[in-house]
Write a protein that holds these residues in place. Sequence first.
Motif, PDB file in Angstrom:
ATOM      1  N   ALA A  32     -45.886 -24.596 -60.132  1.00  0.00           N
ATOM      2  CA  ALA A  32     -45.396 -25.047 -58.836  1.00  0.00           C
ATOM      3  C   ALA A  32     -44.855 -23.672 -57.872  1.00  0.00           C
ATOM      4  CB  ALA A  32     -44.387 -26.017 -59.019  1.00  0.00           C
ATOM      5  N   THR A  33     -44.040 -22.818 -58.805  1.00  0.00           N
ATOM      6  CA  THR A  33     -43.572 -21.721 -58.041  1.00  0.00           C
ATOM      7  C   THR A  33     -44.567 -20.698 -57.753  1.00  0.00           C
ATOM      8  OG1 THR A  33     -41.568 -21.960 -59.742  1.00  0.00           O
ATOM      9  CG2 THR A  33     -41.682 -19.747 -58.543  1.00  0.00           C
ATOM     10  N   LEU A  34     -45.549 -20.527 -58.639  1.00  0.00           N
ATOM     11  CA  LEU A  34     -46.404 -19.606 -58.020  1.00  0.00           C
ATOM     12  C   LEU A  34     -47.023 -19.848 -57.026  1.00  0.00           C
ATOM     13  CD1 LEU A  34     -48.407 -17.266 -58.757  1.00  0.00           C
ATOM     14  CD2 LEU A  34     -49.699 -18.558 -60.396  1.00  0.00           C
ATOM     15  N   PHE A  35     -47.750 -21.127 -56.946  1.00  0.00           N
ATOM     16  CA  PHE A  35     -48.663 -21.624 -55.868  1.00  0.00           C
ATOM     17  C   PHE A  35     -47.746 -21.957 -54.699  1.00  0.00           C
ATOM     18  CE2 PHE A  35     -51.513 -21.810 -59.038  1.00  0.00           C
ATOM     19  CZ  PHE A  35     -52.730 -21.416 -58.436  1.00  0.00           C
ATOM     20  N   GLY A  36     -46.466 -22.327 -54.831  1.00  0.00           N
ATOM     21  CA  GLY A  36     -45.501 -22.402 -53.668  1.00  0.00           C
ATOM     22  C   GLY A  36     -45.367 -21.251 -53.066  1.00  0.00           C
ATOM     23  N   LEU A  37     -45.300 -20.194 -53.601  1.00  0.00           N
ATOM     24  CA  LEU A  37     -44.921 -18.697 -52.890  1.00  0.00           C
ATOM     25  C   LEU A  37     -46.243 -18.401 -52.520  1.00  0.00           C
ATOM     26  CD1 LEU A  37     -42.834 -16.906 -55.915  1.00  0.00           C
ATOM     27  CD2 LEU A  37     -42.093 -17.851 -53.324  1.00  0.00           C
ATOM     28  N   ILE A  38     -47.350 -18.672 -53.140  1.00  0.00           N
ATOM     29  CA  ILE A  38     -48.796 -18.218 -52.272  1.00  0.00           C
ATOM     30  C   ILE A  38     -48.846 -19.004 -51.012  1.00  0.00           C
ATOM     31  CG2 ILE A  38     -51.098 -18.238 -52.614  1.00  0.00           C
ATOM     32  CD1 ILE A  38     -50.995 -18.064 -55.610  1.00  0.00           C
ATOM     33  N   ASP A  39     -48.480 -20.293 -51.241  1.00  0.00           N
ATOM     34  CA  ASP A  39     -48.919 -21.183 -50.033  1.00  0.00           C
ATOM     35  C   ASP A  39     -47.864 -20.806 -48.864  1.00  0.00           C
ATOM     36  OD1 ASP A  39     -49.930 -23.455 -48.369  1.00  0.00           O
ATOM     37  OD2 ASP A  39     -47.979 -24.396 -48.878  1.00  0.00           O
ATOM     38  N   ASN A  40     -46.639 -20.347 -48.919  1.00  0.00           N
ATOM     39  CA  ASN A  40     -45.737 -19.947 -47.806  1.00  0.00           C
ATOM     40  C   ASN A  40     -45.290 -18.613 -47.728  1.00  0.00           C
ATOM     41  OD1 ASN A  40     -43.685 -19.107 -49.979  1.00  0.00           O
ATOM     42  ND2 ASN A  40     -42.316 -20.723 -49.591  1.00  0.00           N
ATOM     43  N   GLY A  41     -46.239 -17.967 -48.088  1.00  0.00           N
ATOM     44  CA  GLY A  41     -46.261 -16.422 -47.879  1.00  0.00           C
ATOM     45  C   GLY A  41     -45.393 -15.663 -48.399  1.00  0.00           C
ATOM     46  N   GLY A  42     -44.756 -15.867 -49.649  1.00  0.00           N
ATOM     47  CA  GLY A  42     -43.886 -15.285 -50.597  1.00  0.00           C
ATOM     48  C   GLY A  42     -42.498 -15.474 -50.032  1.00  0.00           C
ATOM     49  N   ASN A  43     -42.045 -16.464 -49.499  1.00  0.00           N
ATOM     50  CA  ASN A  43     -40.700 -16.967 -48.596  1.00  0.00           C
ATOM     51  C   ASN A  43     -39.926 -17.592 -50.129  1.00  0.00           C
ATOM     52  OD1 ASN A  43     -38.353 -17.919 -47.389  1.00  0.00           O
ATOM     53  ND2 ASN A  43     -39.512 -19.050 -45.984  1.00  0.00           N
ATOM     54  N   ILE A  44     -39.349 -16.891 -50.746  1.00  0.00           N
ATOM     55  CA  ILE A  44     -38.419 -17.246 -52.017  1.00  0.00           C
ATOM     56  C   ILE A  44     -37.365 -18.386 -51.550  1.00  0.00           C
ATOM     57  CG2 ILE A  44     -37.238 -16.813 -53.893  1.00  0.00           C
ATOM     58  CD1 ILE A  44     -38.660 -14.092 -53.940  1.00  0.00           C
ATOM     59  N   GLU A  45     -36.556 -18.062 -50.457  1.00  0.00           N
ATOM     60  CA  GLU A  45     -35.384 -18.746 -50.064  1.00  0.00           C
ATOM     61  C   GLU A  45     -36.124 -20.200 -49.575  1.00  0.00           C
ATOM     62  OE1 GLU A  45     -31.955 -18.702 -46.779  1.00  0.00           O
ATOM     63  OE2 GLU A  45     -33.177 -16.791 -47.053  1.00  0.00           O
ATOM     64  N   GLY A  46     -37.234 -20.055 -48.793  1.00  0.00           N
ATOM     65  CA  GLY A  46     -37.656 -21.445 -48.495  1.00  0.00           C
ATOM     66  C   GLY A  46     -38.212 -22.453 -49.403  1.00  0.00           C
ATOM     67  N   LEU A  47     -38.781 -21.710 -50.698  1.00  0.00           N
ATOM     68  CA  LEU A  47     -39.130 -22.463 -51.787  1.00  0.00           C
ATOM     69  C   LEU A  47     -38.117 -22.930 -52.601  1.00  0.00           C
ATOM     70  CD1 LEU A  47     -41.695 -23.225 -53.286  1.00  0.00           C
ATOM     71  CD2 LEU A  47     -41.450 -21.250 -54.599  1.00  0.00           C
ATOM     72  N   PHE A  48     -37.019 -22.334 -52.501  1.00  0.00           N
ATOM     73  CA  PHE A  48     -35.889 -22.543 -53.354  1.00  0.00           C
ATOM     74  C   PHE A  48     -35.207 -23.624 -52.600  1.00  0.00           C
ATOM     75  CE2 PHE A  48     -31.171 -22.297 -54.323  1.00  0.00           C
ATOM     76  CZ  PHE A  48     -31.491 -22.213 -55.702  1.00  0.00           C
TER      77      PHE A  48
END
Length: 447
Positions: A32-48
């Motif tokens: 989920a973390t890997l593909f979440g970052l791929i999908d949102n362009g590497g936005n770590i804060e947004g994924l967190f």
Amino acid sequence: MSAEILTILMFCTLMASIALGHPLAITLAAVATLFGLIDNGGNIEGLFDLFVNNAWGLEQNYVLVAIPLFIFMAQILDRSKVSEGLFDALYIVLGGLRGGLGMAVIVVSTVFAATTGIIGASVVAMGLMAGPALLRRGYDRGLASGIICSSGTLGILIPPSIMLVVYGGLTGMKETSVGNLFAGAILPGLLLSGLYLGYVAIRCAINPSLGPPIPAEDRTATVAEKVMMTAKSFVPPFGLILTVMGTILAGVATPTEAAALGCLGAIVLAIANKKFNVEVLKSSCEATLRTTAMIMLLFVGGKLFSVVFLSMGGGDVVADLLLGMDVNDYVILAIMMAVVFMMGMFIDWAAILLVVVPIFTPIASDLGFDPLWFAMLVCVNLQTSFLTPPFGYALFYFKGVAPPEYTMGDIYRGIIPFVIIQVVGLALMVTFPEIITYLPSVFFGGG
């Protein structure tokens, strides 16, 4: 990258990680973390933020409080040896029939399923009690293995079932509330138990050497003594079942409140059987803590996986693929059931629910299927996941406690007919939806 490609890659990555033997909860969260970052362009804060909000919302679900309570109830009952007395009584009552001892195992497992809801406890208890007894009485090892493993898995379906609590907590729908699911699972569970009994009776009638009756000298009890033995051993667990299920179906208590009442009832039974002490309480609490932690960690990992999958459009991709097929609605249903069945060969039931429920439930609704009926089909289907190789947990639970005469070959051979019976039972529930919907309509006016 398109949603279609991301969907394919995400599932392939998940399957590859599971095949490599990584812990399932960590695998779900990592993918989920890997593909979440791929999908949102590497936005770590947004994924967190997305992860924290969804994980917090999951942990606030009041229904899930019932999980540790039902687990604790099962642990206490497992240590109170409630099932042993019932097995000893039915050993005498049914032992004179061809296949009677095997049928006694199924009946005891059905009653035990309605008091525990944990597969490991049921299969291990039956394996320890019935495994040597069936072997001693000349039962075919494959048939004996199939009987113990299949009837032991009824605990995941017959309420109070942890799986049904999880399903109700995931959907949050009135139609698939825990109360409705509990009511809807009663007849399917009894149907499968009845099909098992019928299969054993017919097989042993055709070929008595598969399950010979016990000798007459071992069953000298009178009819009155048999009735008293059965009543004495059956009434306590049945009273607990009525306490838990009756309060839910009557609308007197929520599932969580009924689970707490069940814990109290289990302790009373353990005290009555002189099996309750500080060590039993301590070991039950420790086992409950470990199991609950494992389940909740799976919940979090599965929740993160499903929220990323849906946010990147994976749910729409699957829905468009299935709904866009120019086939009958029941063909699509069969495809969804086949996916669940195949996943059950490799993945734990909790992870399957966490992945497929958010994806398949909207598709089932678009097809016009009753949500409760569809939910129960998924749950009945998932019961087979404990029996199907290569990762059928019930098979390994039994092998771990069975006498050495039972080989893995015997166990694999023995469960095949019972998996077929499961599929037949599932087909009957598709053909006759009232098997699922009747009791919820009686108790709650739903379904």
